[in-house]
Design a protein around this motif. Structure first.
Motif, PDB file in Angstrom:
ATOM      1  N   ASP A  37      64.776  28.920  57.831  1.00 54.59           N
ATOM      2  CA  ASP A  37      65.894  28.039  58.180  1.00 54.59           C
ATOM      3  C   ASP A  37      65.463  26.957  59.160  1.00 54.59           C
ATOM      4  OD1 ASP A  37      67.407  29.550  56.569  1.00 54.59           O
ATOM      5  OD2 ASP A  37      68.417  30.667  58.149  1.00 54.59           O
ATOM      6  N   SER A  38      64.554  27.302  60.084  1.00 49.01           N
ATOM      7  CA  SER A  38      64.135  26.302  61.062  1.00 49.01           C
ATOM      8  C   SER A  38      63.442  25.130  60.391  1.00 49.01           C
ATOM      9  CB  SER A  38      63.187  26.948  62.084  1.00 49.01           C
ATOM     10  OG  SER A  38      62.057  27.513  61.422  1.00 49.01           O
ATOM     11  N   ASP A  39      62.667  25.395  59.326  1.00 45.84           N
ATOM     12  CA  ASP A  39      62.057  24.304  58.571  1.00 45.84           C
ATOM     13  C   ASP A  39      63.101  23.523  57.808  1.00 45.84           C
ATOM     14  OD1 ASP A  39      59.191  26.355  57.738  1.00 45.84           O
ATOM     15  OD2 ASP A  39      59.504  24.987  59.431  1.00 45.84           O
ATOM     16  N   LEU A  40      64.088  24.255  57.281  1.00 45.86           N
ATOM     17  CA  LEU A  40      65.110  23.622  56.457  1.00 45.86           C
ATOM     18  C   LEU A  40      65.866  22.555  57.236  1.00 45.86           C
ATOM     19  CD1 LEU A  40      66.839  23.598  53.843  1.00 45.86           C
ATOM     20  CD2 LEU A  40      68.247  25.332  54.911  1.00 45.86           C
ATOM     21  N   VAL A  41      66.138  22.787  58.495  1.00 44.74           N
ATOM     22  CA  VAL A  41      66.960  21.858  59.252  1.00 44.74           C
ATOM     23  C   VAL A  41      66.142  20.957  60.168  1.00 44.74           C
ATOM     24  CG1 VAL A  41      68.883  23.456  59.217  1.00 44.74           C
ATOM     25  CG2 VAL A  41      67.317  23.507  61.148  1.00 44.74           C
ATOM     26  N   SER A  42      64.832  20.957  60.007  1.00 46.61           N
ATOM     27  CA  SER A  42      63.983  20.146  60.863  1.00 46.61           C
ATOM     28  C   SER A  42      64.246  18.664  60.662  1.00 46.61           C
ATOM     29  CB  SER A  42      62.505  20.449  60.553  1.00 46.61           C
ATOM     30  OG  SER A  42      61.665  19.528  61.205  1.00 46.61           O
ATOM     31  N   ASP A  43      64.264  17.910  61.761  1.00 47.54           N
ATOM     32  CA  ASP A  43      64.437  16.471  61.672  1.00 47.54           C
ATOM     33  C   ASP A  43      63.265  15.822  60.949  1.00 47.54           C
ATOM     34  OD1 ASP A  43      66.806  16.666  63.021  1.00 47.54           O
ATOM     35  OD2 ASP A  43      65.915  16.295  64.995  1.00 47.54           O
ATOM     36  N   LYS A  44      62.116  16.502  60.904  1.00 45.90           N
ATOM     37  CA  LYS A  44      60.958  15.963  60.219  1.00 45.90           C
ATOM     38  C   LYS A  44      61.034  16.166  58.712  1.00 45.90           C
ATOM     39  CE  LYS A  44      57.973  16.848  64.215  1.00 45.90           C
ATOM     40  NZ  LYS A  44      56.768  17.564  64.709  1.00 45.90           N
ATOM     41  N   ASP A  45      62.044  16.825  58.251  1.00 48.30           N
ATOM     42  CA  ASP A  45      62.175  17.128  56.825  1.00 48.30           C
ATOM     43  C   ASP A  45      63.573  16.734  56.365  1.00 48.30           C
ATOM     44  OD1 ASP A  45      61.986  18.066  54.285  1.00 48.30           O
ATOM     45  OD2 ASP A  45      61.590  20.149  54.826  1.00 48.30           O
ATOM     46  N   PRO A  46      63.885  15.441  56.241  1.00 54.22           N
ATOM     47  CA  PRO A  46      65.249  15.019  55.914  1.00 54.22           C
ATOM     48  C   PRO A  46      65.706  15.469  54.538  1.00 54.22           C
ATOM     49  CG  PRO A  46      63.723  13.162  55.797  1.00 54.22           C
ATOM     50  CD  PRO A  46      62.972  14.290  56.407  1.00 54.22           C
ATOM     51  N   VAL A  47      64.766  15.688  53.603  1.00 55.32           N
ATOM     52  CA  VAL A  47      65.163  16.122  52.264  1.00 55.32           C
ATOM     53  C   VAL A  47      65.822  17.492  52.332  1.00 55.32           C
ATOM     54  CG1 VAL A  47      64.311  16.723  49.971  1.00 55.32           C
ATOM     55  CG2 VAL A  47      63.368  14.749  51.175  1.00 55.32           C
ATOM     56  N   ARG A  48      65.281  18.378  53.171  1.00 55.71           N
ATOM     57  CA  ARG A  48      65.817  19.733  53.285  1.00 55.71           C
ATOM     58  C   ARG A  48      66.763  19.864  54.473  1.00 55.71           C
ATOM     59  NH1 ARG A  48      65.016  21.317  48.235  1.00 55.71           N
ATOM     60  NH2 ARG A  48      62.834  21.355  47.649  1.00 55.71           N
ATOM     61  N   GLY A  49      67.024  18.784  55.174  1.00 51.61           N
ATOM     62  CA  GLY A  49      67.791  18.893  56.400  1.00 51.61           C
ATOM     63  C   GLY A  49      69.270  18.689  56.235  1.00 51.61           C
ATOM     64  N   PHE A  50      69.817  19.089  55.105  1.00 46.63           N
ATOM     65  CA  PHE A  50      71.238  18.814  54.869  1.00 46.63           C
ATOM     66  C   PHE A  50      72.167  19.632  55.759  1.00 46.63           C
ATOM     67  CE2 PHE A  50      72.023  22.703  52.570  1.00 46.63           C
ATOM     68  CZ  PHE A  50      70.877  22.948  51.835  1.00 46.63           C
ATOM     69  N   LEU A  51      71.668  20.700  56.365  1.00 52.33           N
ATOM     70  CA  LEU A  51      72.537  21.455  57.260  1.00 52.33           C
ATOM     71  C   LEU A  51      72.974  20.610  58.454  1.00 52.33           C
ATOM     72  CD1 LEU A  51      71.134  25.085  57.483  1.00 52.33           C
ATOM     73  CD2 LEU A  51      73.004  24.212  56.114  1.00 52.33           C
ATOM     74  N   ALA A  52      72.173  19.596  58.771  1.00 58.34           N
ATOM     75  CA  ALA A  52      72.521  18.745  59.912  1.00 58.34           C
ATOM     76  C   ALA A  52      73.757  17.895  59.636  1.00 58.34           C
ATOM     77  CB  ALA A  52      71.339  17.837  60.258  1.00 58.34           C
ATOM     78  N   THR A  53      74.173  17.776  58.384  1.00 59.13           N
ATOM     79  CA  THR A  53      75.359  16.969  58.052  1.00 59.13           C
ATOM     80  C   THR A  53      76.611  17.815  57.919  1.00 59.13           C
ATOM     81  OG1 THR A  53      75.060  17.155  55.647  1.00 59.13           O
ATOM     82  CG2 THR A  53      73.856  15.389  56.774  1.00 59.13           C
ATOM     83  N   ILE A  54      76.487  19.146  57.997  1.00 57.77           N
ATOM     84  CA  ILE A  54      77.634  20.030  57.810  1.00 57.77           C
ATOM     85  C   ILE A  54      78.228  20.365  59.171  1.00 57.77           C
ATOM     86  CG2 ILE A  54      78.467  22.211  56.871  1.00 57.77           C
ATOM     87  CD1 ILE A  54      76.039  22.272  55.059  1.00 57.77           C
ATOM     88  N   PRO A  55      79.492  20.034  59.425  1.00 59.58           N
ATOM     89  CA  PRO A  55      80.088  20.378  60.724  1.00 59.58           C
ATOM     90  C   PRO A  55      80.044  21.891  60.955  1.00 59.58           C
ATOM     91  CG  PRO A  55      81.497  18.849  59.514  1.00 59.58           C
ATOM     92  CD  PRO A  55      80.432  19.302  58.554  1.00 59.58           C
ATOM     93  N   ALA A  56      79.651  22.284  62.143  1.00 57.08           N
ATOM     94  CA  ALA A  56      79.591  23.718  62.453  1.00 57.08           C
ATOM     95  C   ALA A  56      80.969  24.355  62.381  1.00 57.08           C
ATOM     96  CB  ALA A  56      78.982  23.929  63.840  1.00 57.08           C
ATOM     97  N   ASP A  57      82.015  23.557  62.606  1.00 56.31           N
ATOM     98  CA  ASP A  57      83.370  24.100  62.560  1.00 56.31           C
ATOM     99  C   ASP A  57      84.077  23.780  61.251  1.00 56.31           C
ATOM    100  OD1 ASP A  57      83.684  21.400  62.917  1.00 56.31           O
ATOM    101  OD2 ASP A  57      85.157  21.552  64.534  1.00 56.31           O
TER     102      ASP A  57
END
Length: 585
Positions: A37-57
């Motif tokens: 998961d840490s790789d998935l949400v890394s800022d260095k990996d925008p292709v896999r970083g879609f969790l950063a666009t999902i509101p936590a709430d």
């Protein structure tokens, strides 16, 4: 209070159909290249970083944080899609008809483009990833969807072909440096679509919230706190045994908060735009809604198994009051569910719980309501139900409270030669419950009880067929006398043991009834319904019912619906056996 939004009704047909046709292609033939998961949400990996666009709430989410291995299912999906296509009118004729609405043509164009491409090679040709991660979540209550693409240019070409064939054109727009396209529907609802960092980004919004919604959908603005900071999916998967390629939740507490307690967060801003303000929520309703969602905080769901031959999905309601654990303690064994007869039958329904203990659990919960009745007008019906149920439960007869499980297995439905009708001076001609004596149902009905002989005595007071029936309590089948009432049964027998009572129908079933009734299930089972739709329809077809192409298209293999109380949740599992794909013509 603010109403729950309903902005999608006018766009539902086109949007839903397009989503299904495109998302059926969520595919992957292996679990290769899995990342933490840490790789998935890394800022260095925008292709896999879609969790950063999902509101936590977010009030709901369904996410694959690992590639979804749908590859083994592709051959079956192709067979299913081919059956559906065979029921549709000629697609080329529909697309050429100038009088057909472009939104309807949009569906046909998508179906046409997907046809024959339900394979790894076909997905690649259309630009779809063969091992995607994806996410469905809420921006407020509005849905947002993200999915990896294999070839963005090929997917753009697919969209252009669909637009050209359907005549349903999009409008190209730009937000900062991100280009996107929108489809507008009657009433102002929009589909917003873009390709960002090799991901398809897709959503639906009413016009009034389009500007704010699109800003967050496309990632021009990120939520203050996202799932990159608070990954709520992996804990759900780990707690309930879901695969990480498909797990999700609906947060009832968050839904109630958005609806009843307006705030200043992203979800609240979206809701404010699409909702309308009315009278404030009465204090007693706010307090009691909080009380309810504290007791029932979430629904969770996800894949428990996913192979080329089997798919098992779990849906659970989490509970904090301990009632789920108390219900689990009432579980006994649902009879017959593990028997060879049930395994081959087109339909099985069975329960395995102690009725007396179950009533005690339910009454205890309702007594708590009586001790602390709801004051909010929204929930006053619960008070009435609690009073009525507890009053009536005191008069439940012992023959019901003695039950410890039961099952109905329908093995076959067939026709038999119809004898001449016998005239009944007190009623209609021989009719076998009004269905005709030519219709025969084969199977077994069984109940486990602490006093099965008492249950048989009660049956004698209701049905004359049982008045002179005294079976051996050692489980020896006894034939029931012929009667108008039992004309629908074939060679009916009754079987009695110290712990069970059964009625069988069908040649040969009575001979093995003693073994079936005395068989001990291998594991507890609270509630089970199992069916094979294709087998069941085949039975009725043999009995004279016409064939159905819809049943033929949608029938899977054997499907089981299983209700299972756990310590902190009540679960329903849907276990589907996938049939072998049809050979290509």
């Amino acid at each position: 209070m603010r109403n729950l939004p309903t902005p999608f009704a006018r766009a539902a047909w086109s949007a839903g159909a397009m989503l299904i046709c495109v998302c059926v292609a969520l595919a992957g033939c292996s679990g290769k290249n899995k990342r933490a998961d840490s790789d998935l949400v890394s800022d260095k990996d925008p292709v896999r970083g879609f969790l950063a666009t999902i509101p936590a709430d977010t009030p709901y989410a369904y996410v694959a944080v690992e590639p979804m291995p749908i590859g083994p299912m592709l051959a079956w999906i192709q067979g299913w899609a081919s059956s559906i296509e065979a029921m549709l009118p000629n697609i080329d004729d529909m697309l050429a008809d100038e009088y057909i609405d472009p939104r309807t043509k949009l569906v046909y164009a998508v179906v046409s483009e997907m046809s024959g491409n339900y394979s790894v090679e076909g997905f690649k040709k259309l630009g779809l990833s063969t091992s995607p991660r994806f996410a469905v979540h809420g921006i407020g209550f509005l849905p947002a969807f993200r999915m990896d693409l294999d070839d963005p240019d090929a997917f753009r070409a697919l969209v252009q072909r669909v637009e050209k064939r359907s005549g349903f054109a999009s409008q190209r727009e730009v937000l900062g440096t991100t280009d996107f396209w929108t489809y507008k529907f009657d009433g102002g609802d929009l589909i917003v679509m873009s390709i960002i960092n090799r991901q398809l980004v897709w959503g639906v919004t009413p016009q009034v919230s389009a500007e704010l919604y699109t800003t967050y959908l496309l990632g021009a603005k990120l939520p203050e706190k996202s799932m990159a900071n608070d990954n709520r999916i992996s804990p759900v998967a780990e707690k309930h045994g879901f695969k990480k390629f498909g797990a999700g939740f609906i947060d009832f507490a968050r839904v109630a908060q958005i609806v009843l307690e307006p705030g200043t967060g992203l979800n609240d801003q979206i809701q404010l735009l699409i909702g309308d303000m009315r009278d404030p929520t009465p204090p007693e309703c706010l307090a009691e809604t909080k009380r309810l969602v504290e007791q029932v905080p979430r629904m969770v769901f996800g894949y428990e198994e996913w192979t080329g031959t089997r798919a098992r999905i779990g849906v659970g309601i989490e509970l904090t009051t301990g009632i789920a654990g108390r219900l689990a303690e009432t579980t006994t064994h649902a009879p017959l569910v593990n028997s060879e007869l049930a395994g081959q039958a087109p339909f099985v329904a069975a329960f395995g719980f102690d009725v007396s203990k179950l009533l005690d659990v339910v009454n205890a919960e309702l007594f708590a309501v009586q001790q602390r009745p709801y004051e909010c007008a929204w929930y006053r019906d619960i008070n009435g139900f609690a009073n009525e149920f507890t009053a009536k439960s005191a008069f439940v007869p012992a023959m019901i409270t003695n039950l410890r499980g039961g099952a109905l297995v329908v093995q076959n439905v067939r026709t038999a030669p119809t004898p001449p009708p016998s005239m009944n001076p007190q009623g209609p001609p021989n009719g076998g419950l009004g269905m005709g004596p030519s219709l025969k149902i084969e199977g077994i009905a069984l109940v486990n009880s602490t006093a099965p002989a008492a249950l048989l005595a009660w049956l004698r007071t209701l049905a004359p067929e049982f008045q002179n029936v005294t079976p051996d309590p050692g489980g020896i089948p006894l034939a029931l006398p012929p009667s108008e009432m039992l004309a629908i049964l074939d060679d009916p027998h009754v079987v009695l043991t110290p712990s069970a009572l059964a009625v069988t129908s069908g040649l040969g079933i009575a001979d093995e009834a003693a073994r079936i009734v005395s068989a001990v299930p291998t594991q507890p089972s609270f509630l089970t319904v199992a069916y094979d739709l294709k087998k069941a329809w085949g039975m009725f077809a043999e009995a004279g019912m016409p064939a159905s192409p819809v049943i033929e298209a949608f029938a899977l293999g054997r499907t089981e619906l299983i209700v299972e109380p756990r310590e902190t949740a009540i679960f329903m599992h849907v276990d589907m056996a996938m049939p072998a794909p049809k050979p290509k013509p």
